[in-house]
Design a protein around this motif. Structure first.
Motif, PDB file in Angstrom:
ATOM      1  N   LEU A  13       0.831  -1.194   0.000  1.00 10.96           N
ATOM      2  CA  LEU A  13       0.000   0.000   0.000  1.00 10.96           C
ATOM      3  C   LEU A  13       0.869   1.248   0.000  1.00 10.96           C
ATOM      4  O   LEU A  13       2.032   1.207   0.410  1.00 10.96           O
ATOM      5  N   ALA A  14       0.293   2.354  -0.452  1.00  7.87           N
ATOM      6  CA  ALA A  14       1.062   3.600  -0.577  1.00  7.87           C
ATOM      7  C   ALA A  14       1.567   4.105   0.763  1.00  7.87           C
ATOM      8  O   ALA A  14       2.544   4.864   0.810  1.00  7.87           O
ATOM      9  N   ASP A  15       0.923   3.703   1.861  1.00 11.86           N
ATOM     10  CA  ASP A  15       1.399   4.146   3.180  1.00 11.86           C
ATOM     11  C   ASP A  15       2.486   3.243   3.735  1.00 11.86           C
ATOM     12  O   ASP A  15       2.922   3.397   4.879  1.00 11.86           O
ATOM     13  N   GLY A  16       2.951   2.282   2.936  1.00  8.08           N
ATOM     14  CA  GLY A  16       4.040   1.404   3.338  1.00  8.08           C
ATOM     15  C   GLY A  16       3.601   0.089   3.946  1.00  8.08           C
ATOM     16  O   GLY A  16       4.433  -0.776   4.226  1.00  8.08           O
ATOM     17  N   THR A  17       2.302  -0.122   4.146  1.00  8.91           N
ATOM     18  CA  THR A  17       1.801  -1.374   4.710  1.00  8.91           C
ATOM     19  C   THR A  17       1.983  -2.504   3.703  1.00  8.91           C
ATOM     20  O   THR A  17       1.662  -2.353   2.524  1.00  8.91           O
ATOM     21  N   LEU A  18       2.490  -3.628   4.179  1.00  3.01           N
ATOM     22  CA  LEU A  18       2.804  -4.762   3.310  1.00  3.01           C
ATOM     23  C   LEU A  18       2.007  -5.985   3.724  1.00  3.01           C
ATOM     24  O   LEU A  18       1.931  -6.327   4.905  1.00  3.01           O
ATOM     25  N   PHE A  19       1.382  -6.632   2.745  1.00  2.00           N
ATOM     26  CA  PHE A  19       0.671  -7.890   2.956  1.00  2.00           C
ATOM     27  C   PHE A  19       1.298  -8.939   2.050  1.00  2.00           C
ATOM     28  O   PHE A  19       1.515  -8.687   0.863  1.00  2.00           O
ATOM     29  N   VAL A  34      -6.573   0.649  -4.265  1.00  2.00           N
ATOM     30  CA  VAL A  34      -7.027  -0.567  -3.590  1.00  2.00           C
ATOM     31  C   VAL A  34      -8.375  -0.292  -2.936  1.00  2.00           C
ATOM     32  O   VAL A  34      -8.499   0.599  -2.092  1.00  2.00           O
ATOM     33  N   VAL A  35      -9.398  -1.057  -3.348  1.00  2.00           N
ATOM     34  CA  VAL A  35     -10.751  -0.910  -2.816  1.00  2.00           C
ATOM     35  C   VAL A  35     -11.264  -2.297  -2.436  1.00  2.00           C
ATOM     36  O   VAL A  35     -10.655  -3.310  -2.770  1.00  2.00           O
ATOM     37  N   PHE A  36     -12.415  -2.340  -1.746  1.00  2.00           N
ATOM     38  CA  PHE A  36     -12.975  -3.640  -1.384  1.00  2.00           C
ATOM     39  C   PHE A  36     -14.454  -3.696  -1.726  1.00  2.00           C
ATOM     40  O   PHE A  36     -15.169  -2.694  -1.680  1.00  2.00           O
ATOM     41  N   ARG A 127     -10.590   0.709   5.965  1.00  2.00           N
ATOM     42  CA  ARG A 127     -11.682   1.419   6.631  1.00  2.00           C
ATOM     43  C   ARG A 127     -11.146   2.493   7.580  1.00  2.00           C
ATOM     44  O   ARG A 127     -11.793   3.524   7.792  1.00  2.00           O
ATOM     45  N   GLU A 128      -9.980   2.267   8.125  1.00  2.00           N
ATOM     46  CA  GLU A 128      -9.383   3.258   9.022  1.00  2.00           C
ATOM     47  C   GLU A 128      -8.587   4.311   8.260  1.00  2.00           C
ATOM     48  O   GLU A 128      -8.687   5.511   8.550  1.00  2.00           O
ATOM     49  N   ALA A 129      -7.790   3.883   7.308  1.00  2.00           N
ATOM     50  CA  ALA A 129      -6.883   4.793   6.601  1.00  2.00           C
ATOM     51  C   ALA A 129      -7.473   5.342   5.307  1.00  2.00           C
ATOM     52  O   ALA A 129      -6.970   6.326   4.765  1.00  2.00           O
ATOM     53  N   GLY A 130      -8.533   4.697   4.783  1.00  2.00           N
ATOM     54  CA  GLY A 130      -9.140   5.124   3.529  1.00  2.00           C
ATOM     55  C   GLY A 130      -8.540   4.384   2.345  1.00  2.00           C
ATOM     56  O   GLY A 130      -7.431   3.842   2.411  1.00  2.00           O
ATOM     57  N   ALA A 131      -9.312   4.351   1.233  1.00  2.00           N
ATOM     58  CA  ALA A 131      -8.806   3.742   0.000  1.00  2.00           C
ATOM     59  C   ALA A 131      -7.558   4.487  -0.452  1.00  2.00           C
ATOM     60  O   ALA A 131      -7.461   5.713  -0.323  1.00  2.00           O
ATOM     61  N   MET A 132      -6.596   3.755  -0.952  1.00  4.49           N
ATOM     62  CA  MET A 132      -5.326   4.367  -1.365  1.00  4.49           C
ATOM     63  C   MET A 132      -4.711   3.552  -2.488  1.00  4.49           C
ATOM     64  O   MET A 132      -5.136   2.414  -2.750  1.00  4.49           O
ATOM     65  N   ASN A 133      -3.726   4.115  -3.127  1.00  2.00           N
ATOM     66  CA  ASN A 133      -3.023   3.377  -4.168  1.00  2.00           C
ATOM     67  C   ASN A 133      -2.271   2.198  -3.562  1.00  2.00           C
ATOM     68  O   ASN A 133      -1.854   2.219  -2.394  1.00  2.00           O
ATOM     69  N   LYS A 287     -14.646  12.828  -2.377  1.00  2.67           N
ATOM     70  CA  LYS A 287     -14.223  11.424  -2.349  1.00  2.67           C
ATOM     71  C   LYS A 287     -14.605  10.808  -1.013  1.00  2.67           C
ATOM     72  O   LYS A 287     -14.280  11.346   0.046  1.00  2.67           O
ATOM     73  N   LEU A 288     -15.294   9.694  -1.091  1.00  2.17           N
ATOM     74  CA  LEU A 288     -15.647   8.953   0.112  1.00  2.17           C
ATOM     75  C   LEU A 288     -14.398   8.299   0.702  1.00  2.17           C
ATOM     76  O   LEU A 288     -13.463   7.955  -0.039  1.00  2.17           O
ATOM     77  N   PRO A 289     -14.340   8.118   2.008  1.00  2.00           N
ATOM     78  CA  PRO A 289     -13.132   7.538   2.613  1.00  2.00           C
ATOM     79  C   PRO A 289     -12.729   6.204   2.006  1.00  2.00           C
ATOM     80  O   PRO A 289     -11.566   5.985   1.683  1.00  2.00           O
ATOM     81  N   TYR A 290     -13.688   5.281   1.864  1.00  2.00           N
ATOM     82  CA  TYR A 290     -13.367   3.989   1.254  1.00  2.00           C
ATOM     83  C   TYR A 290     -14.443   3.524   0.284  1.00  2.00           C
ATOM     84  O   TYR A 290     -14.427   2.396  -0.181  1.00  2.00           O
ATOM     85  N   GLY A 291     -15.386   4.390  -0.052  1.00  2.00           N
ATOM     86  CA  GLY A 291     -16.355   4.107  -1.097  1.00  2.00           C
ATOM     87  C   GLY A 291     -17.499   3.201  -0.673  1.00  2.00           C
ATOM     88  O   GLY A 291     -17.538   2.678   0.441  1.00  2.00           O
TER      89      GLY A 291
END
Length: 379
Positions: A13-19, A34-36, A127-133, A287-291
């Motif tokens: 994720l753009a904030d550096g989070t790795l899965f 990235v959306v759900f 849901r906490e950080a919002g949709a992001m690249n 823009k909605l936080p996570y759509g």
């Protein structure tokens, strides 16, 4: 996913989070927002919906691919998503309608996927950080390289993706879904209603619903001018769904302004088309936080509720809409965002959700009947 040769993959994720997870589908790297989606069914419709262009879609339902894929369930000729994120992927689909496995289908269309990933943790983070690249990579690229690419990628705000997915030339549509309910609904008209559909990323099921309600549809590109629309002598104009930032679809907004000035021409907008109608009269979107992406969103007012299918990351700002021109007819009852509008002195309306998707299953189909009724009044 059961496979003899697992290949490692990761989602950055753009904030550096790795899965971390396992590769499936095409081998490569894909960048996108990235959306759900919270739906339990309809993964093929989601993956082929042009409104998902430019996105990496995570499915909250943990099992994907059980029923494989088939040509009848596609909303476009090929997948529109940039990538797929799943918890488990079945490589042994079971359905009498199945023509191919999800894995092979994605591989054929060069769509990158990752599975065996903790989608619950991912969705809680979004849901906490919002949709992001983000980026799915399963080709051996390093996480450091991918993070650099991500930080250089543009955000969804300001992107006109409708120009990417729209048709390049006009065409006619006259077929309906093979389901008996749809065929039974075809109105017996000696002369169908002539409708021009402006394609910002239109779904096949919308075209099928229009035909089922007695319309002969001409689909035109998103950048069509008013004279090109009126050349078809339409009795009504439809503004379609589509991806990206609605405020960036400047040619579509200009067209909508001119259509509104026609005063007696019925216009119906769904999703992006609905947002464009609002912008055309001076409204704004945010823009909605996570759509909203799922099959069970309650919408309505005055004690009447429709269970709706939704897929959008932007929404109209209710306070920005000129109340002298439009009324808000439906709200999303989860967060009170604008779900539908109607013009006070024009045969024009728009809905944020997807009445053709039938999660109710037929709660919202009346919007197509309403569009036809407006055209019938003016014959």
């Amino acid at each position: 996913m059961r496979t003899s040769s697992k290949q490692n993959a990761f989602l950055m994720l753009a904030d550096g989070t790795l899965f971390e997870g396992i590769a499936f589908g095409h081998i490569g790297t894909a960048l996108g927002e990235v959306v759900f989606n919270t739906g339990m069914t309809g993964y093929q419709e989601v993956l082929t919906d042009p409104s998902y262009s430019g996105q990496l879609v995570s499915f909250t339902y943990p099992e994907l691919g059980n029923t494989g894929v088939n040509p009848e369930d596609q909303e476009a000729a090929s997948p529109q998503v940039k990538g797929v994120i799943a918890r488990c992927v079945s490589d042994t689909p079971s359905s009498w309608r199945c023509k191919d496995s999800l894995q092979d289908w994605l591989r054929f269309h060069d769509v990158v996927g990752i599975c065996d990933l903790d989608t619950r943790a991912l969705v809680k983070h979004l849901r906490e950080a919002g949709a992001m690249n983000g980026a799915i990579s399963n080709d051996g690229s390093s996480s450091k390289e991918i993070l650099q690419l991500l930080r250089a990628a543009p955000p969804m705000e300001g992107l006109n993706l409708a120009q990417k997915v729209t048709t390049k030339s006009s065409y006619k549509w006259n077929s309906v879904c093979n389901i008996e309910f749809d065929r039974r609904l075809i109105m017996e008209k000696t002369e169908p209603y002539q409708v021009v559909a402006v394609d910002f990323g239109i779904k096949r099921s919308i075209l099928e619903r229009l035909v089922a309600h007695g319309c002969a549809v001409t689909v035109v590109p998103a950048n069509s001018a008013l004279k090109e629309v009126l050349r078809e002598k339409p009795e009504g104009v439809f503004l379609s769904n589509g991806p990206g930032d609605p405020a960036a679809v400047t040619q579509g907004i200009s067209l909508a302004k001119e259509l509104i000035q026609q005063s007696n021409l019925p216009v119906f907008g769904i999703c992006l088309g609905h947002q464009i109608l609002g912008i055309a009269i001076g409204g704004s979107t945010f823009k909605l936080p996570y759509g909203h992406r799922g099959l069970n969103h309650p919408c309505g007012t005055s004690g009447r509720v429709e269970i709706t299918s939704q897929n959008h990351g932007f929404a109209l700002d209710a306070d920005s809409l000129p109340k002298s021109l439009v009324s808000i007819t439906h709200l999303n009852l989860n967060d009170r965002t604008v779900a539908a509008i109607a013009f006070r002195d024009r045969p024009i309306f728009g809905v944020q959700y997807h009445p053709e998707a039938s999660p109710g299953p037929h709660d919202a189909d009346h919007h197509f009947s309403r569009f036809v009724a407006l055209m019938a009044e003016r014959r």
